[in-house]
Scaffold this active site. Structure first.
Site, mmCIF file in Angstrom:
data_model
loop_
_atom_site.group_PDB
_atom_site.id
_atom_site.type_symbol
_atom_site.label_atom_id
_atom_site.label_comp_id
_atom_site.label_asym_id
_atom_site.label_seq_id
_atom_site.Cartn_x
_atom_site.Cartn_y
_atom_site.Cartn_z
ATOM 1 N N LYS A 183 0.846 -1.196 0.000
ATOM 2 C CA LYS A 183 0.000 0.000 0.000
ATOM 3 C C LYS A 183 0.875 1.237 0.000
ATOM 4 O O LYS A 183 1.936 1.257 0.639
ATOM 5 C CB LYS A 183 -0.895 0.002 1.254
ATOM 6 C CG LYS A 183 -1.682 1.297 1.422
ATOM 7 C CD LYS A 183 -2.545 1.332 2.670
ATOM 8 C CE LYS A 183 -3.177 2.724 2.807
ATOM 9 N NZ LYS A 183 -4.030 2.887 3.972
ATOM 10 N N GLU A 228 -8.802 12.530 11.805
ATOM 11 C CA GLU A 228 -7.962 11.400 12.241
ATOM 12 C C GLU A 228 -7.076 11.763 13.430
ATOM 13 O O GLU A 228 -6.235 12.666 13.349
ATOM 14 C CB GLU A 228 -7.094 10.908 11.071
ATOM 15 C CG GLU A 228 -6.306 9.664 11.434
ATOM 16 C CD GLU A 228 -6.027 8.734 10.267
ATOM 17 O OE1 GLU A 228 -6.272 9.131 9.112
ATOM 18 O OE2 GLU A 228 -5.551 7.615 10.514
ATOM 19 N N GLU A 272 -7.181 -1.689 2.501
ATOM 20 C CA GLU A 272 -6.496 -0.418 2.765
ATOM 21 C C GLU A 272 -6.564 -0.072 4.257
ATOM 22 O O GLU A 272 -5.599 0.395 4.856
ATOM 23 C CB GLU A 272 -7.256 0.635 1.948
ATOM 24 C CG GLU A 272 -6.492 1.844 1.550
ATOM 25 C CD GLU A 272 -7.427 2.805 0.797
ATOM 26 O OE1 GLU A 272 -8.155 2.380 -0.134
ATOM 27 O OE2 GLU A 272 -7.416 3.996 1.149
HETATM 28 C C1 LIG Z 1 -4.400 10.983 3.247
HETATM 29 C C2 LIG Z 1 -5.630 11.411 3.482
HETATM 30 O O1 LIG Z 1 -6.604 10.636 4.048
HETATM 31 C C3 LIG Z 1 -6.265 9.415 4.702
HETATM 32 C C4 LIG Z 1 -7.222 9.268 5.821
HETATM 33 C C5 LIG Z 1 -8.454 8.711 5.627
HETATM 34 C C6 LIG Z 1 -8.744 8.011 4.445
HETATM 35 C C7 LIG Z 1 -7.775 7.811 3.501
HETATM 36 C C8 LIG Z 1 -8.080 7.048 2.264
HETATM 37 O O2 LIG Z 1 -9.163 6.453 2.169
HETATM 38 O O3 LIG Z 1 -7.271 7.059 1.343
HETATM 39 C C9 LIG Z 1 -6.369 8.263 3.705
HETATM 40 O O4 LIG Z 1 -5.642 7.163 4.154
HETATM 41 C C10 LIG Z 1 -6.037 12.793 3.180
HETATM 42 O O5 LIG Z 1 -7.167 13.175 3.508
HETATM 43 O O6 LIG Z 1 -5.224 13.564 2.639
#
Ligand SMILES: C=C(O[C@H]1C=CC=C(C(=O)O)[C@@H]1O)C(=O)O
Length: 421
Positions: A183, A228, A272
């Site tokens: 990933k 987050e 993910e």
């Molecule tokens: C890297 C980001 O989100 C992260 C946090 C939640 C969901 C994410 C996703 O689904 O890709 C990312 O990992 C961003 O908002 O810039």
């Protein structure tokens, strides 16, 4: 007093800190904390109206490179050891407190990392409101004048345009499919340009109102509303909210509920998410005597997107501060990838931009080491009349570059709307 850690052995002035409780009769009259902020260098960490705001600089330190966290932590230990503190509140966030923002990368780049001790802090937790002052500073608890909106704002692509970024995503997918890594999180930037310097309080007030379940922050030009929580330490309890896996909302409640069910069963998003949870659980494990890591994520509803979310909790084993825990967790696979070193190297190789403080810890800490460090997502950096906005997406084997581009647009929405509406 600003210092560069690891540099000269300057004589430090001990800080004289005083926290007083605002009497309940007056606390009710203190309006939204965000409205107290002055235009000059405001500091903010707010969620659902609670949290901390600050202003003025009583002391600060700037650090860079791979030792940026440990240098800042050392400075904080020295600063707290020297300070004289009278604290009649004794809640997490009362007494001596610093706000901080760190860079994503170990490589020295355009930005540095910073800890700032404000001259004035106002905190709210439930019905309690307190004021902390450092030295001779005095605090005013009346709302400041309303900020003006950014003038004549225009948006342009940052380092890469959409098609270029999709090519980078496609390359990452091919590297994942070749077995180089599992990933990677790839980000892009946009540049917003106004005709006059932008008052950070304009987007802050809007973010706090529109995204009450997120943490609305501003530290040294870095602002946003992040959903987050990298790590919170409070009286021995360590918690982290891990997010990864996203679907854009449609605005239609019924369709969004169907999308939430789809997200909860999407194997690509669950994969993910699993990498992100595992990275946090593995990094926290050495610091916790017991831990709870739920097996199944829940769906977090935000106004612009839905996320898969897992709340990890643990009991702190020793005395590591919240900042030391944040350093151990950064970068989780929600913003880096798996395996971490391979993902970090590939990010610097192909992303085509310097992340600065985006996707790195931002938050606050008190003298006991308790504090909250979010991940600086849904964020931007103000520099005079310019704002650089960031958004990133987790890429796994099955990722589609077009869908990831659309997801990144949805993640720009909070800051974009906060600047324009
Ligand atoms: C890297 C980001 O989100 C992260 C946090 C939640 C969901 C994410 C996703 O689904 O890709 C990312 O990992 C961003 O908002 O810039």
């Amino acid at each position: 007093m600003t210092q560069t850690a690891g540099g000269t052995s300057e004589v430090r002035t001990p800080l004289d800190v005083r926290t007083v409780l605002v009497p309940a009769s007056d606390a009710a009259a203190v309006g939204a904390l965000v409205d107290l902020l002055p235009a000059e260098a405001p500091l903010s960490w707010l969620r659902r109206g609670e949290g901390l705001v600050g202003w003025g600089v009583a002391a600060s330190v700037r650090t860079t490179g791979p030792t940026r966290f440990s240098d800042a932590a050392k400075w904080w230990s020295e600063t707290t050891a020297l300070a004289t503190v009278t604290d009649e509140v004794e809640e997490p966030g009362s007494g001596l407190v610093c706000f901080g923002a760190f860079t994503f990368s170990d490589e020295p780049g355009s930005a540095d990392s910073v800890l700032i001790v404000p001259e004035v802090i106002v905190g709210r937790r439930g019905d309690l409101v307190w004021v902390t002052t450092v030295g001779d500073a005095t605090a005013s608890l009346t709302a400041t004048t309303a900020p003006a909106p950014p003038a004549d704002l225009t948006f342009a692509d940052g380092a890469l345009n959409g098609p270029q970024w999709m090519t980078v995503v496609a390359h990452a997918v091919s590297r994942i499919e070749a077995g180089d890594l599992e990933k990677i999180v790839l980000a892009r930037d946009l540049i917003a340009e106004a005709s006059a310097p932008i008052d950070p309080r304009w987007p802050l007030r809007r973010l706090a109102a529109s995204y009450p379940t997120c943490w609305t922050f501003h530290v040294d030009g870095l602002f946003g509303a992040t959903p987050e929580m990298l790590v919170r330490r409070e009286r021995g309890l360590v918690t982290s909210r891990v997010l990864a896996g996203t679907i854009r909302r449609t605005g239609d409640d019924e369709r969004d509920l169907a999308l939430a069910a789809m997200l909860a069963h999407s194997s690509k998003d669950l994969e993910e998410h699993e990498y992100a949870v595992r990275s946090v659980a593995e990094a926290l494990e050495p610091y916790c005597s017991s831990m709870n890591v739920p097996e199944t994520p829940f769906v977090l509803h935000l106004p612009n997107v839905l996320h898969l979310a897992t709340d990890v909790a643990g009991v702190a084993r020793d005395g590591e501060s919240s900042l030391e825990l944040a350093a151990a967790l950064h970068p989780s696979a929600a913003v880096g990838g798996t395996p971490t070193p391979v993902a970090r190297a590939l990010i610097s190789e192909i992303e085509g931009m310097d992340r600065g403080r985006y996707a790195a810890p931002v938050g606050w800490m008190d003298a006991t080491g308790d504090g909250e460090w979010g991940i600086a997502l849904r964020s931007g950096v103000i520099d005079g009349a310019t704002v650089r906005l960031f958004a990133g997406c987790g890429i796994v084997g099955g990722s589609d570059p077009q869908a990831e581009l659309a997801e990144s647009q949805a993640k720009f929405v909070p800051v974009r709307d906060a600047l324009t509406s």
